[in-house]
Design a protein around this motif. Structure first.
Motif, PDB file in Angstrom:
ATOM      1  N   HIS A 283       0.819  -1.218   0.000  1.00 13.87           N
ATOM      2  CA  HIS A 283       0.000   0.000   0.000  1.00 13.87           C
ATOM      3  C   HIS A 283       0.850   1.265   0.000  1.00 13.87           C
ATOM      4  O   HIS A 283       0.310   2.368  -0.133  1.00 13.87           O
ATOM      5  CB  HIS A 283      -0.924   0.010   1.220  1.00 13.87           C
TER       6      HIS A 283
ATOM      7  N   ASP B  69       3.461   3.966  -1.480  1.00 15.26           N
ATOM      8  CA  ASP B  69       3.912   4.492  -2.770  1.00 15.26           C
ATOM      9  C   ASP B  69       5.069   5.459  -2.519  1.00 15.26           C
ATOM     10  O   ASP B  69       4.862   6.552  -1.973  1.00 15.26           O
ATOM     11  CB  ASP B  69       2.768   5.217  -3.479  1.00 15.26           C
TER      12      ASP B  69
ATOM     13  N   LYS C 117       6.519   7.447  -4.329  1.00 22.64           N
ATOM     14  CA  LYS C 117       6.395   8.721  -5.054  1.00 22.64           C
ATOM     15  C   LYS C 117       5.356   9.655  -4.438  1.00 22.64           C
ATOM     16  O   LYS C 117       5.266  10.817  -4.820  1.00 22.64           O
ATOM     17  CB  LYS C 117       6.032   8.454  -6.517  1.00 22.64           C
ATOM     18  N   ARG C 118       4.566   9.149  -3.490  1.00 19.17           N
ATOM     19  CA  ARG C 118       3.506   9.968  -2.904  1.00 19.17           C
ATOM     20  C   ARG C 118       4.113  10.960  -1.918  1.00 19.17           C
ATOM     21  O   ARG C 118       4.849  10.588  -0.999  1.00 19.17           O
ATOM     22  CB  ARG C 118       2.485   9.082  -2.197  1.00 19.17           C
ATOM     23  N   ASP C 119       3.803  12.244  -2.083  1.00 23.55           N
ATOM     24  CA  ASP C 119       4.356  13.285  -1.217  1.00 23.55           C
ATOM     25  C   ASP C 119       3.546  13.473   0.062  1.00 23.55           C
ATOM     26  O   ASP C 119       4.081  13.877   1.086  1.00 23.55           O
ATOM     27  CB  ASP C 119       4.425  14.625  -1.966  1.00 23.55           C
ATOM     28  N   GLU C 120       2.241  13.182   0.009  1.00 31.67           N
ATOM     29  CA  GLU C 120       1.382  13.409   1.162  1.00 31.67           C
ATOM     30  C   GLU C 120       0.783  12.089   1.644  1.00 31.67           C
ATOM     31  O   GLU C 120       0.660  11.131   0.886  1.00 31.67           O
ATOM     32  CB  GLU C 120       0.258  14.385   0.802  1.00 31.67           C
ATOM     33  N   GLU C 121       0.413  12.066   2.931  1.00 32.14           N
ATOM     34  CA  GLU C 121      -0.214  10.887   3.495  1.00 32.14           C
ATOM     35  C   GLU C 121      -1.574  10.631   2.847  1.00 32.14           C
ATOM     36  O   GLU C 121      -2.323  11.566   2.577  1.00 32.14           O
ATOM     37  CB  GLU C 121      -0.425  11.069   5.004  1.00 32.14           C
ATOM     38  N   ASP C 122      -1.869   9.372   2.601  1.00 32.93           N
ATOM     39  CA  ASP C 122      -3.208   8.968   2.192  1.00 32.93           C
ATOM     40  C   ASP C 122      -3.860   8.345   3.425  1.00 32.93           C
ATOM     41  O   ASP C 122      -3.573   7.191   3.771  1.00 32.93           O
ATOM     42  CB  ASP C 122      -3.138   7.970   1.035  1.00 32.93           C
TER      43      ASP C 122
ATOM     44  N   ASP D 169       0.762   5.124   6.516  1.00 39.38           N
ATOM     45  CA  ASP D 169       2.057   5.542   5.980  1.00 39.38           C
ATOM     46  C   ASP D 169       3.176   4.613   6.425  1.00 39.38           C
ATOM     47  O   ASP D 169       4.353   4.886   6.183  1.00 39.38           O
ATOM     48  CB  ASP D 169       2.368   6.989   6.385  1.00 39.38           C
TER      49      ASP D 169
END
Length: 333
Positions: A309, A311, A313-318, A323
């Motif tokens: 789960h 990523d 490349k993701r800059d912000e928390e989903d 995280d």
């Protein structure tokens, strides 16, 4: 054919597990119904995939909701030792998330870790110490293995508390304040994390010696185990003889003693920040878990990292997911 017993111990930082209408830290920090449904489905699916015997959690704002979710998955024994704190004005806004533990096996005992009075006095911290998140100290009796003491932890984060009050509340953009936060503030955070780890480490070794108990220290350490704040936890001391080796106390980083470590190579990241992978989550073990130790009853130890789960490349928390990766060790005896 010889019957083998398997146990699996896991740790998972849930990232702000707060069921609506509760919010975390700020009134606007709240899940929509869709986000919360996605998050609980994700957590349920991952726990089913891990299939742990025992799992510890961090960042729990709603323990009762998590306990119900775990019970539905067969983890019928659940405990926390502290409670989140509501905001003084907005009662649905929660602070101070707690650690939790869920298990398929009954607890012999489950309680908050009480810091050693003598150790705090030695460290000159008797009057002021308080855990940022109170660790759980839990004991089990495992068939074919014996007594196990497990510590569920979430050490002080790297987040720095602003030093603005020391300067008469200056502009937050003041470069002098920025410099202080990045130096003195960061060091204070590291000192706090190291002190918490010292207390857990001391209690773990003392319990090993006095109770002859196997040990697990599990959770989000918020720093690499080789960092100056934590490296002492896996320090291996020389021994004088083979007999003293068998009777020695201490902790091992589970990945380093896992049977599948050679095929995995470098330890997989458990967290990403600005595209960079870090290992923040750990399971430390006593000698009883090492398949190569002469006093161990463990035939194999496998390390698992559940990070599909995440990523990089993701800059912000989903917030619908986490995280952090979940991690686990699986032993056969």
């Amino acid at each position: 054919m010889e019957q083998r017993t398997t146990f699996k111990f896991a740790s998972f930082n849930l990232l702000n597990f707060a069921e609506p209408p509760y919010a975390f830290y700020q009134p606007e920090e709240m899940y929509s119904d869709t986000q919360w449904t996605t998050k609980t489905q994700f957590i349920t699916g991952l726990i089913q995939h891990i299939d742990p015997t025992v799992i510890v959690f961090q960042e729990v704002f709603n323990p009762d909701t998590l306990a119900s979710l775990c019970e539905d998955l067969g983890l019928t024994h659940f405990a926390t030792v502290d409670s989140p704190k509501p905001d003084a004005v907005y009662s649905n806004v929660l602070f101070n998330p707690v650690v939790a533990i869920a298990s398929k096996l009954p607890f012999k005992q489950c309680k908050p870790l009480e810091p050693s009075h003598e150790l705090l006095e030695y460290l000159n911290n008797l009057a002021h110490f308080k855990f940022n998140r109170t660790p759980i100290k839990c004991t089990f009796e495992l068939d074919g293995f014996g007594l196990l003491t497990l510590y569920a932890v979430h050490f002080k984060s790297q987040r720095v508390h602003s030093m603005a009050q020391l300067l008469g509340d200056p502009d937050q953009e003041d470069p002098f304040l920025t410099m202080l936060n990045q130096t003195v503030g960061a060091m204070q955070s590291q000192i706090s994390r190291s002190l918490e780890a010292s207390i857990v480490y001391y209690d773990a070794l003392k319990t090993q010696r006095e109770k002859n108990s196997a040990t697990l220290v599990m959770g989000d350490f918020n720093a690499h185990i080789t960092s100056p704040a934590l490296s002492f936890m896996t320090e291996q001391f020389p021994v004088a003889s083979e007999s003293s080796l068998i009777e020695s106390v201490g902790l091992y980083e589970s990945f380093a003693i896992a049977d599948n470590q050679p095929e995995l190579g470098i330890k997989p990241p458990t967290h990403y920040f600005q595209g960079e992978g870090n290992v923040l989550d750990y399971i430390l073990t006593s000698k009883e878990f090492s398949p190569r130790h002469p006093s161990s009853q463990v035939n194999s130890l496998t390390y698992h990292n559940y990070a599909s789960h995440l990523d990089p490349k993701r800059d912000e928390e989903d917030i619908r997911y986490s995280d952090h990766a979940a991690i686990a060790i699986e032993i056969t005896i």
